[in-house]
Structures are given as structure tokens and as C-alpha cells.
Write an enzyme that holds these catalytic residues in place. Sequence first.
Site, PDB file in Angstrom:
ATOM      1  CG  ASP A 193      -2.994   0.665   2.193  1.00 25.14           C
ATOM      2  OD1 ASP A 193      -2.747   1.587   2.990  1.00 25.14           O
ATOM      3  OD2 ASP A 193      -2.485  -0.467   2.274  1.00 25.14           O
ATOM      4  CG  ASP A 233      -0.104 -10.823  -1.501  1.00 25.30           C
ATOM      5  OD1 ASP A 233      -1.214 -10.296  -1.647  1.00 25.30           O
ATOM      6  OD2 ASP A 233       0.584 -10.691  -0.471  1.00 25.30           O
ATOM      7  CG  ASP A 267      -2.877   0.194   7.363  1.00 26.32           C
ATOM      8  OD1 ASP A 267      -3.352  -0.685   6.622  1.00 26.32           O
ATOM      9  OD2 ASP A 267      -1.705   0.160   7.780  1.00 26.32           O
TER      10      ASP A 267
END
Length: 465
Positions: free
Chosen positions: A93, A168, A91
Site C-alpha cells: 500500500d 493501530d 500486498d
Amino acid sequence: MYNPACRRINAAISTFLTMIKRLIKRVFGKTAPARTAGAAHVIPYEIHKVSRDGISYGARRVTDGLQAAGFKAFVVGGAVRDLLLDRQPKDFDVATDATPEEVKRVFRRARIIGRRFRLVHVMFGEETVEVSTFRRAIDAEDAETDEHGRILRDNEFGDQEQDAARRDFTANALFYDPSTQEIFDYHNGYADIRANTLRMIGDPEVRYREDPVRMLRAVRLSAKLGMKLDPSTAAPIARMKELLGNVPEARLFDEMLKLLLSGHALPCIRKLRAMELHHGMLPMLDVILEQPMGEKFVMLALQSTDQRIAEEKPASPAFLFAALLWHEVLAAWKSRQEAGERPVAAMHAAMDEVLDRQRAQLAIPRRYDTVMKELWLLQPRFEQRGGQRPFRLLALPRFRAAYDFLMLRCESGEVDAGLGAWWEEFQHAGDERRAEMLQPDSDAPKKRRRRSKKPAAAQAELPID
Ligand code: ATP
Ligand code: MG
């Protein structure tokens, strides 16, 4: 005013500049970023080669719309990473400096979701684009944490640089602008991706303490993407893995599901075991994987799930959890029967016992129970190959899944392969052949009498009572 001499000079300068640019590119190869913007390296299309055509329609509409309204907007995270790795992103974002309310105002079909950290979902037909406002990480000293240092709240808005720093891995912190086709890189993520390395941003030990789930993400993403973990990112995991014990069960479950349905469940589980992280994830996996038959069955189930996902077929979490726990159910069922319980009652009690034990550790939501139990309960019914019973089994909506489950049991050596072969043939055979295949129904009259007393009970079909 038009001046031919000026025009000629301009053209000559422009040709000269182009030559210089080409020369620089040849000398410095593809590693020289064209410019910097604040703390970011800006990597142009000529170097990274990710074209805006690789961005989904919805994500492009969102970045275009926000930019036209005067905001910054980028495709971020996993999608940029996957495109650089030549993979199809799951997907897209978008991150922006617009607040959720401002985002909502720009698009007709948008809604704000989430209470703790508010995101906006912008809908374009089938596609939903998740838009988040730049966030900043809160220092562990200022943040609300649990007694082990796990951050409980991190919902402060920030700027683009702060948004990169709170992510991260360096590979997950790249911002792609579809209108200029430039990538903004604050943490050398581009070089890390090219070196096939997953590296934690900042001090890995601090980042794992803030959020222990990052250890599982490290394993999942490196297994899924075939990237190696940077040694300083990998090293603290062995001594910090106990922190996973403080993560809320529901979050662990979500992560487990992502891992199992990543299409790379088998390498993920292997890696989790190699790093001894599976204790925290699915404690029973320890026990199961230690039984040779159990291990083979679980590995086959994971492999077949990966294959289904590769073929873009649906993969059901309930089926997978039923497979992971099957040998536990078998063991509990057996010991209850040995203790004198009747087979059907023992099966029901064994299923509840295993689910309760597992729920305490991993929080498999109850919504999966019905399907898992149905798959387990249907297994003994495959043994019944006389009278009307095979026909009734075949007509059940859950037959196909239960049959796939049976085939895995055959393949793992738990049940005789002949049983699977019989069902394979029976379901496709014509009436005549089916009649030939049916086995003598020796105790049929007894069963029939009993069934007429309680016809609706699923367990009346079990051969084992
Ligand atoms: P996938 O392809 O599996 O979706 P992903 O990297 O996109 O991988 P998401 O869970 O969709 O994973 O997260 C989107 C982005 O949010 C990540 O790329 C990362 O930048 C950031 N992120 C997610 N989880 C964390 C975390 N625990 N700590 C810091 N940043 C995170
Ligand atoms: Mg993602």
C-alpha cells in the site's frame, strides 16, 4: 575553476568524514538513527537493510510517479512491517499527500474507489496498488460515534504525522521511501519490531473504544507474525471484549475471514480462545469446541487450511465455514431424526436452522450457502458404495472438496477411517478393481424405481430416506 589543491583538501575532508561516520556506527551500533525530520526518526538503509528491491514493481512505479509529480509518497503499513520481519508482504500500500484526484491524474490506469473514504487503485498488469491520501484521526469528542464511543466516520485528510498517529500499532505506522531507502518512524515502531513487540499507538483503551476490531487485529497479527503483545496493549482486552458486540456483522465477518485465511488460523483461534475473544467472533465456536469430537474436527480443518495456504493452494472460505459448522449440523440433524423427521427432510431443515442461527451473529454471506450445503449433503452419499452411486458421486464437480471434507471427518474419528480408505482407493483404481470393490446393492431395484419418478433430485441419492 579547477584547483588541484582545493580538490586534494576536499578529498581529505571527505575521507575524514567517512572515517568519523564509520567510527560513530561502530560505537553506537545499529540503534542510532541518522537524523530526524519533524517528529519522525529517519532510519537509513544501513541500519534497517530493507532494499528497494524488496518493493513490488507497481509500488515502486507509484511512489516514483507521485514523487516525480512533486508529491510525497511512501510504502506504508503491513508491507514495511513484513519486510523488516523478513517476510514476503501480501500486498503493497502507498500513502501520499496527493488527493485521490491528483493521484488519478498521474497514472494512466487508475480509478477512485470507496465512497466513505476514497482510495485510488493503480493497476500495473496483474498488480493493483492501493493508494491512500494521508488521513488524520478525529478526536472521539469531535467525531460522530455510537453510544459506546465507536467512531463512525474518520474520513478527514491530514498530514504524514497525523497519518502515522491514526494507525493501530507502532509496527504498522512506518513509512518507507523506495527512492532514498529511508524509513520514517513516528512511534518507535522500528525498535518495537526489533524487540518483536506489537504495541498500540496512544492509549490502548481509547483506541479499542474507537474501534473494537483493533482487539481482533491485535490477536491476529501477534499470532500471525509471532510477535508478543505489549502488556499495556493486551491488558484492556479482557475487560473491553464486550464492545465487539456493537461492531457491524459484515465488518466482523471480514475480520474473521482475514483471520481464517491468514495462513495462521490455528494459532489465531488458539489465541482468541485464550483471550476469550472467540465469543464475539463465532459464538458457536464455544459450543463446537467444547465437544471433543467437534474440537478435533475444527482444529484439523484449520490446520489443513493453513497448510494449503503455505503451499500456495487455494483455500475456500465456504469449505472452512462448512467445517466450522459441521458438528452443529450433525447435532441438529440427529435431534430432528430422533423427533421422527425423515432423514433427508431433517438434513435440509438442520442446515437451514444452523445457517440462520449463525447468520444472526456473524453474517456469513448467503453467497457461501450453496457450496456449504452441497458439501454437507454429499457427506451421507459417501456411505453408498454399491451400484452406480459411487460413480455418480465421483463425477460431480464438487467431489474433490467433499472428499477432502470426508477425510477430515475420518481423521477426527467421527467416521470410520475405512470409509476414507475405500474412497481413496476407489477413485484411483482401474475398472476391474472398482468392480471388485463395489458393495452389494441390496435395495437397488427399489431405489431405481423411485429414481425414475424424480431423476433430477439431488436428495434421491441419499441413502437415508
Ligand atoms: P495484513 O498483512 O494482514 O494485510 P495489515 O497491517 O497490512 O496486515 P490491513 O488491514 O491491510 O492490515 O491494513 C493496512 C494498514 O492500515 C495497517 O497496517 C494499519 O496501519 C492500518 N489499519 C488497518 N486497520 C486499522 C484499524 N482498525 N485502526 C487503525 N489502523 C488500521
Ligand atoms: Mg495489508
